[in-house]
Scaffold this motif. Structure first.
Motif, PDB file in Angstrom:
ATOM      1  N   TYR A 271       0.845  -1.186   0.000  1.00  0.00           N
ATOM      2  CA  TYR A 271       0.000   0.000   0.000  1.00  0.00           C
ATOM      3  C   TYR A 271       0.880   1.235   0.000  1.00  0.00           C
ATOM      4  N   ASP A 272       0.664   2.122  -0.977  1.00  0.00           N
ATOM      5  CA  ASP A 272       1.422   3.358  -1.099  1.00  0.00           C
ATOM      6  C   ASP A 272       0.689   4.467  -0.348  1.00  0.00           C
ATOM      7  N   ILE A 273       1.211   4.871   0.779  1.00  0.00           N
ATOM      8  CA  ILE A 273       0.567   5.863   1.633  1.00  0.00           C
ATOM      9  C   ILE A 273       0.527   7.243   0.974  1.00  0.00           C
ATOM     10  N   ASN A 274       1.440   7.522   0.041  1.00  0.00           N
ATOM     11  CA  ASN A 274       1.483   8.828  -0.616  1.00  0.00           C
ATOM     12  C   ASN A 274       0.397   8.984  -1.676  1.00  0.00           C
ATOM     13  N   THR A 275       0.128   7.930  -2.437  1.00  0.00           N
ATOM     14  CA  THR A 275      -0.862   8.001  -3.520  1.00  0.00           C
ATOM     15  C   THR A 275      -2.169   7.310  -3.159  1.00  0.00           C
ATOM     16  N   HIS A 276      -2.193   6.594  -2.038  1.00  0.00           N
ATOM     17  CA  HIS A 276      -3.355   5.810  -1.595  1.00  0.00           C
ATOM     18  C   HIS A 276      -3.739   4.767  -2.639  1.00  0.00           C
ATOM     19  N   ARG A 277      -2.740   4.097  -3.161  1.00  0.00           N
ATOM     20  CA  ARG A 277      -2.966   3.024  -4.135  1.00  0.00           C
ATOM     21  C   ARG A 277      -2.474   1.705  -3.563  1.00  0.00           C
ATOM     22  N   LEU A 278      -3.197   0.661  -3.916  1.00  0.00           N
ATOM     23  CA  LEU A 278      -2.841  -0.694  -3.502  1.00  0.00           C
ATOM     24  C   LEU A 278      -2.217  -1.410  -4.690  1.00  0.00           C
ATOM     25  N   TRP A 279      -1.024  -1.913  -4.513  1.00  0.00           N
ATOM     26  CA  TRP A 279      -0.319  -2.676  -5.542  1.00  0.00           C
ATOM     27  C   TRP A 279      -0.509  -4.157  -5.225  1.00  0.00           C
ATOM     28  N   VAL A 280      -1.057  -4.902  -6.189  1.00  0.00           N
ATOM     29  CA  VAL A 280      -1.318  -6.324  -6.004  1.00  0.00           C
ATOM     30  C   VAL A 280      -0.513  -7.091  -7.036  1.00  0.00           C
ATOM     31  N   GLY A 281       0.366  -7.975  -6.568  1.00  0.00           N
ATOM     32  CA  GLY A 281       1.187  -8.787  -7.463  1.00  0.00           C
ATOM     33  C   GLY A 281       0.599 -10.162  -7.643  1.00  0.00           C
ATOM     34  N   SER A 282       0.772 -10.715  -8.850  1.00  0.00           N
ATOM     35  CA  SER A 282       0.251 -12.048  -9.169  1.00  0.00           C
ATOM     36  C   SER A 282       1.347 -13.098  -9.001  1.00  0.00           C
ATOM     37  N   ARG A 283       0.959 -14.260  -8.527  1.00  0.00           N
ATOM     38  CA  ARG A 283       1.899 -15.362  -8.353  1.00  0.00           C
ATOM     39  C   ARG A 283       2.234 -16.026  -9.684  1.00  0.00           C
ATOM     40  N   ASP A 284       1.258 -16.122 -10.580  1.00  0.00           N
ATOM     41  CA  ASP A 284       1.417 -16.951 -11.760  1.00  0.00           C
ATOM     42  C   ASP A 284       2.054 -16.284 -12.975  1.00  0.00           C
ATOM     43  N   ASN A 285       1.833 -14.997 -13.183  1.00  0.00           N
ATOM     44  CA  ASN A 285       2.253 -14.438 -14.466  1.00  0.00           C
ATOM     45  C   ASN A 285       3.117 -13.182 -14.366  1.00  0.00           C
TER      46      ASN A 285
END
Length: 126
Positions: free
Chosen positions: A76-90
């Motif tokens: 979670y980026d506290i500066n932009t309030h964005r959630l980064w979600v990474g994928s396991r498969d690709n």
């Protein structure tokens, strides 16, 4: 498995075992956001689950593209309030924006009903 939350001193506060309660959970990535929500990647349901600071389920976060994206890591980026979600498969990631700066300042954000917590997304490049 469960997500176990403790107080600063290490005293047990609660254990979260999925939604509905006790349904099971295979947690991997976990983080918190600006509103003290706890976000957990669940490999069992292939979703990101949002719970409040007291362990109450709030929402499954909408992950797209469904079926080809397996949430595995969170940041979670506290500066932009964005959630980064990474994928396991690709080896891809998705960036979500679901908290406005106003929400973060006033602590008044209420997640939408199940499956509709995210209102915008942008795919990250491979």
């Amino acid at each position: 498995m469960a997500v176990v939350v403790t107080e600063c001193g290490g005293r047990h506060r609660f254990s979260y075992t999925g939604h509905p309660s006790g349904s099971g959970l295979d947690p991997c990535g976990i983080c918190t956001d600006a509103l003290s929500h706890i976000l957990v990647c669940d490999d069992k349901t292939k979703t990101v689950q949002m719970i409040d600071k007291d362990g109450q389920f709030l929402s499954h976060l909408l992950i797209r593209p469904s079926g080809i994206f397996r949430p595995w890591s969170l940041s979670y980026d506290i500066n932009t309030h964005r959630l980064w979600v990474g994928s396991r498969d690709n080896n891809t990631g998705v960036i979500y924006s679901y908290i406005t700066r106003h929400d973060a300042l006033t602590d008044e954000h209420t997640p939408r009903p199940d499956g509709d917590a995210m209102f915008s997304s942008t795919s990250a490049v491979k």
